[in-house]
Motif scaffolding. Structure first.
Motif, short mmCIF file in Angstrom:
data_model
loop_
_atom_site.label_atom_id
_atom_site.label_comp_id
_atom_site.label_asym_id
_atom_site.label_seq_id
_atom_site.Cartn_x
_atom_site.Cartn_y
_atom_site.Cartn_z
N GLU A 1 0.83 -1.20 0.00
CA GLU A 1 0.00 0.00 0.00
C GLU A 1 0.86 1.26 0.00
O GLU A 1 0.54 2.25 -0.67
N GLU A 2 1.97 1.21 0.72
CA GLU A 2 2.89 2.35 0.74
C GLU A 2 3.49 2.58 -0.65
O GLU A 2 3.58 3.72 -1.13
N LEU A 3 3.85 1.49 -1.31
CA LEU A 3 4.42 1.58 -2.65
C LEU A 3 3.38 2.05 -3.66
O LEU A 3 3.68 2.82 -4.58
N ASP A 4 2.14 1.59 -3.48
CA ASP A 4 1.04 2.02 -4.36
C ASP A 4 0.93 3.55 -4.41
O ASP A 4 0.70 4.14 -5.47
N LEU A 5 1.04 4.17 -3.26
CA LEU A 5 0.83 5.62 -3.17
C LEU A 5 1.75 6.39 -4.10
O LEU A 5 1.32 7.31 -4.80
N ILE A 6 3.02 6.02 -4.15
CA ILE A 6 3.96 6.76 -4.98
C ILE A 6 3.93 6.31 -6.44
O ILE A 6 4.01 7.13 -7.35
N LEU A 7 3.77 5.01 -6.69
CA LEU A 7 3.78 4.53 -8.07
C LEU A 7 2.54 4.98 -8.84
O LEU A 7 2.60 5.23 -10.04
N ARG A 8 1.42 5.12 -8.14
CA ARG A 8 0.20 5.61 -8.80
C ARG A 8 0.29 7.10 -9.10
O ARG A 8 -0.41 7.60 -9.98
#
Length: 254
Positions: A224-231
């Motif tokens: 979820e943390e990675l989702d925030l920046i990659l999106r």
């Protein structure tokens, strides 16, 4: 690196590794041997399930499974008899995934394909959802069924905070659509903008070195943390950065 510099860097690396040459040395080559949708799904799911460890070993083990199914996965799943599974059950296959697990997976797949035309139906997300967190758990519940079996440990649970790396990789293979033809993009009912990175030790380590995540565990909270920046980098196709992170890890650029 600043955000824009990091985005440019990862865009370039994603483009570099998202190339047909990638197929030759990756387990995704297994489903690429087929043209029938159901053959692609079944071979892809089974291959993704055993995708941990050395890639050559994964491919070799996946080929064993294909051999057992006469290189016709869909036909085998629909038409096998229990006597066909007996020779399989006592065999080793890939690390802790053995013949007994494989045989149970075949039974589960048979049950599902007699009800649905495609595994895609089990991954559908609901209107209020913006990730595959609940979808992966619904699939797990449907696929495994109610009877407890040792094979259950091979299907991760997001509800237990697993990153579900292998299931997410399978989803990427089936769902992502671009002109590179590495991923299949045959599941058009599933939005690729909600895909996440198949997070494991290697992609997790690279993500931390690039300061994409701070969480130390490779779990769903890290996803979820990675989702925030990659999106933020690409709202329509965040999972393309899996090629960048994985490729950087394989090439040992860090």
């Amino acid at each position: 690196m600043k955000f824009q510099e990091l985005k440019t860097f990862l865009d370039e690396k994603a483009d570099q590794y998202n190339h047909p040459d990638f197929i030759e040395s990756d387990p995704i080559q297994i489903p690429h041997r087929f043209s029938l949708k159901q053959d692609i799904e079944i071979s892809g799911f089974l291959t993704a399930t055993i995708s941990w460890g050395n890639r050559k070993a994964i491919i070799k083990s996946a080929e064993k499974m294909l051999d057992y199914m006469g290189n016709s996965p869909y036909d085998f799943v629909l038409n096998f008899s229990e006597s066909d599974l007996k020779p399989i059950e006592g065999k080793p296959l890939h690390r802790t995934f053995n013949g007994e697990d494989f045989a149970q997976f075949i039974r589960n797949l048979s049950r599902i394909y007699r009800e649905y035309n495609s595994l895609e139906n089990l991954f559908l997300i609901r209107e209020s959802e913006s990730s595959y967190y609940h979808s992966l758990e619904r699939f797990r519940t449907s696929f495994l069924g109610e009877k407890r079996h040792r094979s259950h440990k091979h299907v991760s649970s997001t509800y237990k905070n697993s990153s579900a790396k292998r299931l997410m990789m399978f989803l990427r293979w089936m769902t992502r659509r671009d002109n590179k033809k590495v991923d299949f993009g045959i599941w058009d009912q599933l939005p690729q903008k909600y895909l996440s990175i198949p997070l494991d030790v290697h992609t997790g380590n690279i993500s931390r070195k690039l300061n994409l995540i701070t969480r130390k565990q490779n779990d769903w909270k890290a996803v979820e943390e990675l989702d925030l920046i990659l999106r933020k980098m690409d709202s329509e196709d965040p999972a393309k950065y899996d090629f960048a992170l994985f490729g950087l890890g394989v090439a040992r650029e860090f």
